[in-house]
Design an enzyme around this catalytic site. Structure first.
Site, PDB file in Angstrom:
ATOM      1  N   ASP A   1       1.700  -3.089  -9.706  1.00  0.00           N
ATOM      2  CA  ASP A   1       1.431  -4.366 -10.362  1.00  0.00           C
ATOM      3  C   ASP A   1       1.812  -4.313 -11.841  1.00  0.00           C
ATOM      4  O   ASP A   1       2.384  -5.258 -12.397  1.00  0.00           O
ATOM      5  CB  ASP A   1      -0.060  -4.725 -10.240  1.00  0.00           C
ATOM      6  CG  ASP A   1      -0.542  -4.699  -8.808  1.00  0.00           C
ATOM      7  OD1 ASP A   1       0.309  -4.669  -7.900  1.00  0.00           O
ATOM      8  OD2 ASP A   1      -1.765  -4.696  -8.595  1.00  0.00           O
TER       9      ASP A   1
ATOM     10  N   LEU B   1      -2.265 -11.835  -6.799  1.00  0.00           N
ATOM     11  CA  LEU B   1      -1.062 -11.947  -7.630  1.00  0.00           C
ATOM     12  C   LEU B   1      -1.189 -11.131  -8.911  1.00  0.00           C
ATOM     13  O   LEU B   1      -0.443 -11.317  -9.865  1.00  0.00           O
ATOM     14  CB  LEU B   1      -0.774 -13.420  -7.961  1.00  0.00           C
ATOM     15  CG  LEU B   1      -0.590 -14.330  -6.743  1.00  0.00           C
ATOM     16  CD1 LEU B   1      -0.299 -15.758  -7.176  1.00  0.00           C
ATOM     17  CD2 LEU B   1       0.525 -13.815  -5.850  1.00  0.00           C
ATOM     18  N   SER B   2      -2.171 -10.252  -8.922  1.00  0.00           N
ATOM     19  CA  SER B   2      -2.338  -9.279 -10.013  1.00  0.00           C
ATOM     20  C   SER B   2      -2.654  -9.907 -11.359  1.00  0.00           C
ATOM     21  O   SER B   2      -2.039  -9.569 -12.378  1.00  0.00           O
ATOM     22  CB  SER B   2      -1.093  -8.391 -10.140  1.00  0.00           C
ATOM     23  OG  SER B   2      -0.929  -7.669  -8.975  1.00  0.00           O
TER      24      SER B   2
ATOM     25  N   HIS C   1       0.827  -1.221   0.000  1.00  0.00           N
ATOM     26  CA  HIS C   1       0.000   0.000   0.000  1.00  0.00           C
ATOM     27  C   HIS C   1       0.854   1.262   0.000  1.00  0.00           C
ATOM     28  O   HIS C   1       0.406   2.311   0.445  1.00  0.00           O
ATOM     29  CB  HIS C   1      -0.986   0.008   1.174  1.00  0.00           C
ATOM     30  CG  HIS C   1      -2.122  -0.960   0.971  1.00  0.00           C
ATOM     31  ND1 HIS C   1      -3.259  -0.633   0.280  1.00  0.00           N
ATOM     32  CD2 HIS C   1      -2.258  -2.263   1.312  1.00  0.00           C
ATOM     33  CE1 HIS C   1      -4.067  -1.683   0.230  1.00  0.00           C
ATOM     34  NE2 HIS C   1      -3.470  -2.702   0.840  1.00  0.00           N
TER      35      HIS C   1
ATOM     36  N   GLU D   1      -7.775   0.038 -15.040  1.00  0.00           N
ATOM     37  CA  GLU D   1      -8.305  -0.335 -13.717  1.00  0.00           C
ATOM     38  C   GLU D   1      -9.121   0.827 -13.134  1.00  0.00           C
ATOM     39  O   GLU D   1     -10.198   0.627 -12.587  1.00  0.00           O
ATOM     40  CB  GLU D   1      -7.159  -0.665 -12.745  1.00  0.00           C
ATOM     41  CG  GLU D   1      -6.276  -1.818 -13.169  1.00  0.00           C
ATOM     42  CD  GLU D   1      -6.737  -3.160 -12.618  1.00  0.00           C
ATOM     43  OE1 GLU D   1      -7.771  -3.213 -11.936  1.00  0.00           O
ATOM     44  OE2 GLU D   1      -6.046  -4.167 -12.895  1.00  0.00           O
TER      45      GLU D   1
ATOM     46  N   GLY E   1      -7.937 -13.557  -8.163  1.00  0.00           N
ATOM     47  CA  GLY E   1      -8.342 -13.093  -6.828  1.00  0.00           C
ATOM     48  C   GLY E   1      -7.410 -13.547  -5.719  1.00  0.00           C
ATOM     49  O   GLY E   1      -7.770 -13.520  -4.553  1.00  0.00           O
ATOM     50  N   ALA E   2      -6.195 -13.965  -6.066  1.00  0.00           N
ATOM     51  CA  ALA E   2      -5.247 -14.434  -5.042  1.00  0.00           C
ATOM     52  C   ALA E   2      -4.233 -13.345  -4.678  1.00  0.00           C
ATOM     53  O   ALA E   2      -3.261 -13.601  -3.989  1.00  0.00           O
ATOM     54  CB  ALA E   2      -4.532 -15.687  -5.524  1.00  0.00           C
TER      55      ALA E   2
ATOM     56  N   TYR F   1     -10.353  -0.887  -0.648  1.00  0.00           N
ATOM     57  CA  TYR F   1      -9.079  -0.369  -1.176  1.00  0.00           C
ATOM     58  C   TYR F   1      -9.249   1.105  -1.552  1.00  0.00           C
ATOM     59  O   TYR F   1      -8.455   1.959  -1.142  1.00  0.00           O
ATOM     60  CB  TYR F   1      -8.684  -1.199  -2.402  1.00  0.00           C
ATOM     61  CG  TYR F   1      -7.373  -0.804  -3.024  1.00  0.00           C
ATOM     62  CD1 TYR F   1      -6.199  -1.461  -2.699  1.00  0.00           C
ATOM     63  CD2 TYR F   1      -7.302   0.232  -3.954  1.00  0.00           C
ATOM     64  CE1 TYR F   1      -4.991  -1.095  -3.269  1.00  0.00           C
ATOM     65  CE2 TYR F   1      -6.098   0.614  -4.521  1.00  0.00           C
ATOM     66  CZ  TYR F   1      -4.947  -0.063  -4.183  1.00  0.00           C
ATOM     67  OH  TYR F   1      -3.753   0.312  -4.745  1.00  0.00           O
TER      68      TYR F   1
HETATM   69  C1  GLA Z   1      -3.098  -3.903  -5.182  1.00  0.00           C
HETATM   70  C2  GLA Z   1      -2.945  -2.680  -6.075  1.00  0.00           C
HETATM   71  C3  GLA Z   1      -1.502  -2.143  -6.039  1.00  0.00           C
HETATM   72  C4  GLA Z   1      -1.011  -1.963  -4.611  1.00  0.00           C
HETATM   73  C5  GLA Z   1      -1.316  -3.199  -3.768  1.00  0.00           C
HETATM   74  C6  GLA Z   1      -1.004  -2.967  -2.313  1.00  0.00           C
HETATM   75  O1  GLA Z   1      -2.349  -4.959  -5.698  1.00  0.00           O
HETATM   76  O2  GLA Z   1      -3.290  -2.978  -7.396  1.00  0.00           O
HETATM   77  O3  GLA Z   1      -1.417  -0.952  -6.774  1.00  0.00           O
HETATM   78  O4  GLA Z   1      -1.547  -0.800  -4.042  1.00  0.00           O
HETATM   79  O5  GLA Z   1      -2.675  -3.600  -3.869  1.00  0.00           O
HETATM   80  O6  GLA Z   1       0.352  -2.771  -2.127  1.00  0.00           O
END
Ligand code: GLA
Length: 379
Positions: free
Chosen positions: A155, A108-109, A18, A143, A105-106, A205
């Site tokens: 990410d 891992l982007s 974050h 996004e 949804g884990a 978030y």
């Molecule tokens: C998600 C967001 C990122 C980052 C993380 C937390 O993955 O997409 O931009 O803020 O949360 O570090």
């Protein structure tokens, strides 16, 4: 007919959670979990996209794209196409198929990998000349504007700029990216997927981001010369806190401390890299593990983005022999725990953990081995 295959990786983040939208430095890496895309030119001027794992497809003509109201993965596809400049005037026939080894949804982007891989592929396929940073920003914009998640840029940077066997120090003020090695001398990082997927994760978030932006706006009023959070002095923090609600105070305190922890971990990585072969890395690895645990505590108690399942797993895994430390990773409210274990650690000891997690939460956790990989590339 023209064809192209592209791999777009997911990511981990060692530390700096974050912090990407809070003017920090983050330490992510691309991993060997990918979305694989096949691009193929076809006759006519329609687009057909197939999500092979989901057994879903989307066929449209260019003049339908702008007014379409897609859901799920199609939202990202629409966003990337429009932001890449494809519109009702496009006349190309295109067939895209994709499949993924990144669990959805884990934390891992997978959505960043979807946007970055698609944007990168289109850029290559039609020689559009955009830089990787432009593609990262455009994927982030997808996004924000199409999925409604006000994410930072970590990410996308990890997915596009990753380097095999390296982490990245990504400075979220200057956008400077510095790859570095983390020689673990036989210790290992791996993931535990809690299998928890929280529906409210994106609104929680966005709410955290908004509260931190509010705090920053106030800081700028109080201290007009302050350039960013990194320069905030303790006396200024105390004055600012007097004007913030208790929840935002906690979040800000997490951010300030996490920034210092990132610096400490960068120093540790440097020291690990400089160790002579006969020197014992254990003291440094123990410090690294402590940093992971402290970040977990901060995310749980101050930033409040953990959940009971992750906290249960954190406590249980840290009680195991050979575990240096662990933390929840990513946006939070579910997803994975990143775990640092020594060379003595034996995975087989974890069967009891698998069962107790299952009996407490009815979920089957999963180990995920990780290797640090290159960012999006053409195969
Ligand atoms: C998600 C967001 C990122 C980052 C993380 C937390 O993955 O997409 O931009 O803020 O949360 O570090």
């Amino acid at each position: 007919m023209k064809q192209l295959r592209v791999l777009a990786p997911g990511r981990i983040n060692l530390l700096g959670e974050h912090l990407d939208y809070n003017q920090g430095i983050v330490l992510p890496a691309a991993i060997d979990r990918y979305i694989e895309f096949d691009f193929k030119e076809i006759e006519g001027s329609r687009v057909l996209i197939e999500a092979l794992d989901l057994k879903e497809q989307w066929a449209f003509s260019w003049d339908e794209l702008n007014t379409s109201l897609p859901a799920g993965w199609k939202i990202y596809v629409k966003g990337v196409f429009l932001l890449m400049g494809f519109d009702s005037h496009s006349t190309l026939g295109l067939h895209i198929r994709f499949k993924s080894t990144i669990p959805i949804g884990a934390g891992l982007s997978s959505s960043a990998a979807l946007c970055c891989g698609l944007a990168f592929g289109l850029n290559e396929f039609y020689a559009l000349g955009k830089t990787r940073m432009e593609l990262a920003l455009l994927s982030q914009q997808t996004e924000h504007e199409f999925a409604g998640v006000k994410c930072g840029l970590m990410d996308q940077v990890a997915s596009l700029f990753g380097q095999a066997n390296h982490l990245l120090a990504f400075d979220c003020i200057s956008n400077e990216i510095t790859p570095f090695e983390l020689p673990l001398n036989g210790a290992q990082l791996f993931l535990i997927d809690s299998k928890v997927k929280h529906n409210l994760a994106s609104s929680a978030y966005n709410e955290r981001r908004a509260s931190m932006e509010h705090a920053w706006a106030l800081a700028q009023v109080l201290f007009p010369n302050l350039k960013n959070w990194r320069d905030l002095k303790p006396t200024e923090l105390a004055r600012l806190n007097a004007n913030l609600d208790a929840t935002t105070q906690k979040r800000l305190s997490y951010v300030i401390v996490e920034m210092a922890r990132v610096q400490a971990v960068q120093k540790l990585a440097n020291e690990l890299a400089l160790l002579a072969p006969n020197q014992n890395p254990e003291a440094l690895l123990a410090q690294l593990g402590t940093c992971l645990n402290q970040t977990h505590a901060g995310l749980r108690n101050l930033y409040e983005v953990s959940c009971p399942e992750l906290d249960f797993l954190h406590e249980a895994i840290c009680a195991q022999k050979g575990v240096w430390g662990a933390r929840m990773m990513g946006g939070g409210f579910g997803g994975c725990l990143l775990v640092l274990v020594s060379r003595e650690f034996v995975c087989d000891n974890l069967q009891a953990l698998v069962s107790s997690y299952n009996s407490n939460y009815g979920l089957h956790l999963e180990w995920i081995d990780i290797h640090l990989s290159d960012g999006v590339y053409v195969v």
